[in-house]
Design an enzyme around this catalytic site. Structure first.
Site, PDB file in Angstrom:
ATOM      1  CE  LYS A  90      -4.192  -1.668   2.348  1.00 44.42           C
ATOM      2  NZ  LYS A  90      -5.197  -0.940   1.577  1.00 44.42           N
ATOM      3  CG  ASN A 135      -9.739  -5.199   2.352  1.00 45.81           C
ATOM      4  OD1 ASN A 135      -9.719  -3.991   2.601  1.00 45.81           O
ATOM      5  ND2 ASN A 135      -9.837  -5.685   1.110  1.00 45.81           N
ATOM      6  CE1 TYR A 137      -5.116  -3.388   6.489  1.00 41.93           C
ATOM      7  CE2 TYR A 137      -5.628  -4.659   4.513  1.00 41.93           C
ATOM      8  CZ  TYR A 137      -4.923  -4.508   5.690  1.00 41.93           C
ATOM      9  OH  TYR A 137      -4.010  -5.464   6.076  1.00 41.93           O
ATOM     10  CG  PHE A 139      -8.551   4.450   0.173  1.00 40.81           C
ATOM     11  CD1 PHE A 139      -8.380   3.234  -0.463  1.00 40.81           C
ATOM     12  CD2 PHE A 139      -9.167   5.470  -0.550  1.00 40.81           C
ATOM     13  CE1 PHE A 139      -8.806   3.031  -1.769  1.00 40.81           C
ATOM     14  CE2 PHE A 139      -9.591   5.294  -1.856  1.00 40.81           C
ATOM     15  CZ  PHE A 139      -9.423   4.066  -2.458  1.00 40.81           C
ATOM     16  CB  SER A 201     -12.064   1.168  -2.321  1.00 46.21           C
ATOM     17  OG  SER A 201     -12.164   0.719  -0.985  1.00 46.21           O
ATOM     18  CG  ASN A 203     -13.541  -1.394   2.468  1.00 46.37           C
ATOM     19  OD1 ASN A 203     -14.575  -1.922   2.851  1.00 46.37           O
ATOM     20  ND2 ASN A 203     -12.548  -2.082   1.922  1.00 46.37           N
ATOM     21  CB  THR A 204     -13.516   5.280   0.566  1.00 45.52           C
ATOM     22  OG1 THR A 204     -12.240   4.815   0.998  1.00 45.52           O
ATOM     23  CG2 THR A 204     -13.564   6.792   0.654  1.00 45.52           C
ATOM     24  CE  LYS A 239      -8.656  -2.808  -8.193  1.00 39.16           C
ATOM     25  NZ  LYS A 239      -7.525  -3.164  -7.307  1.00 39.16           N
ATOM     26  CG  ASN A 270     -11.629  -2.490  -5.691  1.00 42.50           C
ATOM     27  OD1 ASN A 270     -11.251  -3.179  -4.744  1.00 42.50           O
ATOM     28  ND2 ASN A 270     -11.286  -1.215  -5.827  1.00 42.50           N
ATOM     29  CB  THR A 343      -6.909 -13.454  -2.396  1.00 36.77           C
ATOM     30  OG1 THR A 343      -7.510 -12.162  -2.230  1.00 36.77           O
ATOM     31  CG2 THR A 343      -7.418 -14.384  -1.304  1.00 36.77           C
TER      32      THR A 343
END
Length: 387
Positions: A90, A135, A137, A139, A201, A203-204, A239, A270, A343
């Site tokens: 990252k 996950n 995470y 970012f 993503s 996760n944001t 992406k 993604n 993965t």
């Protein structure tokens, strides 16, 4: 006498372990190294793996790649089509060591303008029964300044023919996402062989909204204008998520294909927010993006659709559930020019890179291809002939 035997036996075992680790022995990783790694917390094992790679304490694949795997794209030569997806390195800490493991290219990031911690821990979960990871995470990033300094130090000494991708994102609390991506190009673009705009993503909050037609068009107009100020004009890739409707995919293709302000490639795809009914792990209900084997078919289908919608005119990096050479070949036949993994390496360790390349080369030769590029999008040609 017993003490001598014990000491000698311990030394032999240690020597064998060291050899197995640094030689990339598949049996050693499958039965010793990776089971030991899985005794650690998933995020701790991730941090440890990056640290070891950053110090060069990983097996090196010194064998030249077979000619059948060599491909040319964006004016660059890739010794093979297999790369490491963003999300592993990252912060740009381990790029040279990772390339030495046999990848033709490594994509670092996502990198945000300002440092941010990401989501609260725990935020990474193994699903071993499913060969998957979830996950969230969010970012977590060291930010542009720190990553830029690392790339300054390392890019100049990079091995010839090894490719660096830089994946950029936006800060969670940013008021203007487009400005964050422009800043990423300004700060990191001159070190990148290609740049990935990560707008997918899960996760944001609100990030995936930028895949919409109007917002994506504005974003690409802005970032391509900034990219054009860089002397070597690195390709811009977008992406995208696997969880797109048919109309979403059509909108993205329409924007990507614009003569001015389009993109030079796609990364498909993604992680997914979907949870297939087949999942067995106790962690299957955790929030976040799902990667690994359960994503394989969804990702291949998304690659197929985006290749069709862009008429094969936009290069695609295929990502999602690649554990074998056959998995990589299926992505290529669906329309991917390059393939990334993540993965599978978390479960099988560094030997998976050599395994995938070897199996892919064997499949290509068995199918009569002299070069991997000839296999790109062949599923579309087969379907066309059938109809």
């Amino acid at each position: 006498w017993l003490k001598t035997v014990c000491v000698g036996g311990t030394a032999t075992l240690l020597a064998a372990s060291v050899y197995g680790y640094f030689s990339g022995n598949a049996w050693f990783y499958r039965h010793v190294a990776m089971p030991a790694v899985r005794m650690l917390d998933p995020e701790q094992s991730h941090v440890l793996a990056v640290y070891l790679a950053s110090k060069g304490l990983v097996p090196k694949d010194r064998a030249p790649d077979p000619d059948v795997l060599r491909t040319e794209l964006w004016g660059r030569t890739f010794s093979n089509p297999i790369g490491l997806a963003a999300g592993f390195d990252k912060h740009g800490e381990a790029y040279p060591g990772l390339l030495g493991m046999g990848f033709a290219f490594v994509e670092i990031g996502s990198v945000t303008p300002l440092p941010q911690a990401g989501n609260p821990k725990p935020r990474v979960f193994r699903l071993p029964e499913d060969d998957a990871i979830i996950n969230r995470y969010g970012f977590n990033s060291d930010g542009h300044v720190i990553v830029k300094n690392r790339l300054k130090e390392w890019k100049s000494g990079a091995s010839e023919g090894k490719i660096l991708g830089v994946n950029i994102g936006k800060n969670k609390d940013s008021k203007n996402g487009a400005e964050d991506y422009v800043a990423g190009i300004q700060e990191l673009g001159c070190y990148a062989d290609y740049i990935v705009i990560n707008i997918s993503s899960p996760n944001t909050p609100g990030l995936r909204d930028m895949q919409g037609r109007v917002l994506l068009a504005h974003l690409l107009d802005t970032v391509t204008a900034e990219r054009d100020t860089i002397p070597h004009k690195p390709p811009i890739l977008v992406k995208v998520a696997p969880d797109l409707s048919d109309s979403d995919k059509e909108d993205i293709a329409a924007v990507i294909l614009r003569p001015k302000g389009g993109a030079d490639g796609l990364v498909v795809c993604n992680t997914t927010v979907a949870r297939p009914q087949t999942l067995q792990s106790a962690h299957r209900g955790e929030m976040g993006g799902l990667s690994g084997a359960p994503l394989r078919d969804m990702a291949t289908s998304a690659i197929f659709d985006m290749y069709r919608l862009t008429k094969g005119s936009i290069p695609i990096i295929g990502v999602g559930g690649v554990f074998t050479g056959k998995d990589a070949y299926d992505k290529i036949a669906a329309g991917a020019t390059l393939v990334e993994i993540y993965t599978s390496m978390a479960y099988e360790g560094p030997p998976v890179v050599k395994k995938i390349k070897s199996e892919l080369a064997a499949i290509l030769k068995a199918e009569g291809y002299s070069n991997v590029n000839d296999a790109v999008g062949t599923r579309h040609k087969e379907l066309h002939r059938e109809h």
